[in-house]
Design a protein around this motif. Structure first.
Motif, PDB file in Angstrom:
ATOM      1  N   VAL A  33       0.863  -1.186   0.000  1.00  0.00           N
ATOM      2  CA  VAL A  33       0.000   0.000   0.000  1.00  0.00           C
ATOM      3  C   VAL A  33       0.894   1.229   0.000  1.00  0.00           C
ATOM      4  O   VAL A  33       1.704   1.426   0.912  1.00  0.00           O
ATOM      5  N   ARG A  34       0.763   2.055  -1.052  1.00  0.00           N
ATOM      6  CA  ARG A  34       1.550   3.284  -1.182  1.00  0.00           C
ATOM      7  C   ARG A  34       0.615   4.485  -1.072  1.00  0.00           C
ATOM      8  O   ARG A  34      -0.498   4.455  -1.601  1.00  0.00           O
ATOM      9  N   ASP A  35       1.071   5.526  -0.383  1.00  0.00           N
ATOM     10  CA  ASP A  35       0.261   6.745  -0.286  1.00  0.00           C
ATOM     11  C   ASP A  35       1.118   7.961  -0.632  1.00  0.00           C
ATOM     12  O   ASP A  35       2.344   7.898  -0.640  1.00  0.00           O
ATOM     13  N   SER A  36       0.444   9.052  -0.919  1.00  0.00           N
ATOM     14  CA  SER A  36       1.133  10.300  -1.282  1.00  0.00           C
ATOM     15  C   SER A  36       1.160  11.275  -0.116  1.00  0.00           C
ATOM     16  O   SER A  36       1.221  12.487  -0.322  1.00  0.00           O
ATOM     17  N   GLY A  37       1.075  10.736   1.109  1.00  0.00           N
ATOM     18  CA  GLY A  37       0.972  11.585   2.293  1.00  0.00           C
ATOM     19  C   GLY A  37       2.305  12.119   2.784  1.00  0.00           C
ATOM     20  O   GLY A  37       3.269  12.274   2.029  1.00  0.00           O
ATOM     21  N   HIS A  38       2.388  12.321   4.105  1.00  0.00           N
ATOM     22  CA  HIS A  38       3.545  12.973   4.723  1.00  0.00           C
ATOM     23  C   HIS A  38       4.692  12.020   5.023  1.00  0.00           C
ATOM     24  O   HIS A  38       5.750  12.454   5.474  1.00  0.00           O
ATOM     25  N   GLY A  39       4.494  10.723   4.799  1.00  0.00           N
ATOM     26  CA  GLY A  39       5.570   9.756   5.038  1.00  0.00           C
ATOM     27  C   GLY A  39       5.718   9.417   6.513  1.00  0.00           C
ATOM     28  O   GLY A  39       4.924   9.824   7.370  1.00  0.00           O
ATOM     29  N   LEU A  40       6.771   8.651   6.816  1.00  0.00           N
ATOM     30  CA  LEU A  40       7.009   8.186   8.184  1.00  0.00           C
ATOM     31  C   LEU A  40       7.712   9.224   9.038  1.00  0.00           C
ATOM     32  O   LEU A  40       7.770   9.094  10.257  1.00  0.00           O
ATOM     33  N   GLY A  41       8.300  10.258   8.402  1.00  0.00           N
ATOM     34  CA  GLY A  41       9.061  11.235   9.173  1.00  0.00           C
ATOM     35  C   GLY A  41      10.294  10.603   9.784  1.00  0.00           C
ATOM     36  O   GLY A  41      10.969   9.766   9.187  1.00  0.00           O
TER      37      GLY A  41
END
Length: 581
Positions: free
Chosen positions: A509-517
């Motif tokens: 599952v890939r998303d275009s969000g803010h990532g893991l930081g």
């Protein structure tokens, strides 16, 4: 004046909560003290039993005819090879049956002439142990005991020696055994305890934490170090100080932690057993009790406010019925009252949200252990709400409270995944079918957040060995995390890919969000750790998913994407013929 009353009420609540916590902490700390005393007594018994179980063996062997004949022959220089070999085999048989490291016979000068490990590279044959205190004590006519690191094997052990005398009573040798008591450490570690055994010089002999072993509780005197070096008790160990400090009130600091500290000193050879107990359990139970009382008080306040609102409504209705002349005035008054109620409700909702966020932050770490205790109160609340809805007396606040009950039930359902479900069956599960079901479960979240989902179902099934419901839970948790990650972004996109390798089926599952930081996957798998802002989740999704994937012998991976966002990949073993259960 109202603000002052609220401030006074808040201060009173804090004082009562502090008093309840202090009283509960005192009670539960006393319970932990009793529990610790019981555990210490148990470990004291096991240590004593372990070192005393073979104390009679050397006494018996010292009076064995084979041993006496071999020792007498060696003392006169007439030890025959056949007699020596027969004794080696006899001692080897005794050591194997008793589970001892070694049994060996020494001449009065300390040289070993027969041993159970004669056929091993680390044989004691020809080794001289006259420097050992247990030999010296036995040579002087009494049973000798000693704990130290073996000078031949390099392994620690507990040594017991007894003098061997011939028919005239003359000393002809010393028979000794070596016992491995290091399994005590493994038992302490497996029980999750903090225990250490210390000798009369203050040197840690055994410890549940390997870093504590061969450290000293207080600096050694020069005479003590000289005696230890003469006996070669700890080989080349430097015997550094242990990072600890005894405190008042039966407590001690060890490392960075402060613990309850109990000791048992009535052990052989002046040994002392130290037991350290954590107070986290007492703190948890005290906080839980205090939180429960605060929750009950809050619910009581909410019910009281509802009753008050209903009484006010009844009084207003009665006023409207008094006559036509007062109707206009009553209508204006009703409008003003409704506006004030709306303002009060908005303020109350804001306060409730702030209080709820604070409570959840404080109680989040406590809820997992008491999920079963919340079941009955939640069921009672739902029954009251259902009764209120049926009677039509719930008012406008009923849906809000019902939502809170649903949220509490959702949290308890999540927490139940930490308890392993016995008897769950594993069968052949198609990853694509499970993913389709999971997507349907989060469809409302996707639509509400206006997220674009890009996935294509594979042409052929990808069959893995799994429990379908728990596998769908993993997929649902990861998809919901992805929705939360992209929510509020200009580009809200999630991609789902499925496939299989030689031995595993996988989905990503890939998303275009803010990532893991800066967080790592290990951090995110810890309960109550989340990258979302306060109030947007308890941080249980990945912790639950990690447990489920582990039960399925699978792996979970996560990484930041170069284009932004994050990717989570799960691999589950494929179904093999005959593995379904």
């Amino acid at each position: 004046m109202k603000s002052l009353r609220l401030i006074l009420f808040a201060l009173l609540a804090l004082v009562v909560a502090f008093g309840c916590y202090s009283a509960a902490m005192s009670y539960f700390r006393a319970e932990e003290q009793q529990r610790a005393e019981g555990r210490l007594s148990l470990y004291h018994s096991t240590v004593t039993a372990e070192i005393e179980q073979f104390s009679h063996l050397t006494y018996v062997l010292a009076r064995d005819a084979f041993v006496i004949d071999a020792a007498s022959a060696a003392a006169t220089g007439e030890l025959a090879g056949a007699l020596n070999e027969a004794l080696n085999n006899r001692l080897k048989s005794f050591a194997a049956e008793a589970g001892l490291d070694a049994i060996y016979l020494m001449r009065p000068d300390g040289t070993t002439i027969a041993t159970s490990n004669a056929d091993l590279p680390e044989s004691f044959i020809g080794k001289n142990y006259a420097f050992r205190p247990y030999f010296q004590t036995a040579r002087d006519g009494e049973q000798g005991r000693f704990y130290g690191i073996g000078s031949t094997t390099g392994l620690p052990g507990y040594f017991i020696g007894d003098p061997v005398r011939n028919v005239t009573g003359a000393l002809v040798g010393v028979v000794a055994l070596k016992l491995d008591i290091s399994m005590l450490e493994a038992r302490w570690r497996s029980a999750g305890e903090q225990v250490m055994l210390v000798n009369q010089d203050g040197v840690v002999l055994l410890a549940s934490d390997p870093d504590w072993r061969y450290r000293v509780l207080q600096p050694l005197q020069q005479a003590q170090r000289a005696q230890i070096e003469t006996a070669r008790q700890f080989a080349t160990e430097p015997l550094p100080p242990l990072d600890w400090e005894p405190l008042a009130g039966g407590r001690a600091r060890i490392g960075m932690d402060e613990r309850l500290h109990l000791t048992a000193s009535d052990l052989p050879q002046g040994w002392v057993l130290h037991y350290f107990a954590s107070e986290e359990r007492a703190q948890f139970r005290a906080a839980l009790l205090t939180g429960g009382l605060l929750l009950i008080a809050t619910l009581w306040l909410v019910v009281s406010q509802q009753r008050r609102a209903r009484r006010i409504g009844a009084a207003l209705q009665q006023s409207k019925d008094e006559g036509v002349q007062l109707r206009e005035a009553n209508d204006r008054l009703a409008v003003e009252i409704d506006e004030r109620r709306a303002a009060e409700r908005r303020l109350k909702r804001t306060q409730d949200e702030l209080e709820r966020a604070s409570r959840l932050a404080a109680l989040g770490q406590l809820a997992a252990s008491v999920t079963h205790e919340l079941g009955q109160p939640i069921a009672a609340m739902r029954n009251h709400l259902a009764a209120a809805e049926i009677s039509g007396s719930g008012g406008r606040a009923t849906p809000r409270i019902a939502a809170l009950v649903d949220r509490m039930e959702g949290i308890t359902r999540q927490l139940k995944f930490f308890a392993r479900t016995e008897g769950e069956s594993f069968a052949e599960v198609d990853l694509a079918s499970a993913m389709a079901a999971a997507i349907e479960l989060v469809r409302s979240n996707l639509d509400q957040a206006e997220v674009t989902l890009d996935w294509q179902r594979p042409g052929a099934p990808i069959n893995v060995r799994a429990n379908q419901l728990r596998l769908e839970q993993v997929m649902t948790n990861i998809l919901r995390n992805a929705v939360d990650a992209v929510e509020g972004d200009s580009e809200r996109r999630i991609e789902v890919h499925l496939g299989q390798s030689e031995h595993h089926g996988w989905f990503e599952v890939r998303d275009s969000g803010h990532g893991l930081g800066a967080a790592t996957l290990k951090d995110l798998q810890e309960p109550f750790v989340t990258t979302r802002e306060s109030g947007r989740g308890m941080g249980l999704g990945l912790a639950i998913s990690a447990n489920i994937i582990k039960e399925h012998a699978g792996t979970l991976g996560a990484q930041n994407l170069a284009s932004g966002g994050a990717a989570f990949r799960v691999e589950i073993p494929l179904t093999e013929e005959g593995q379904d259960d």
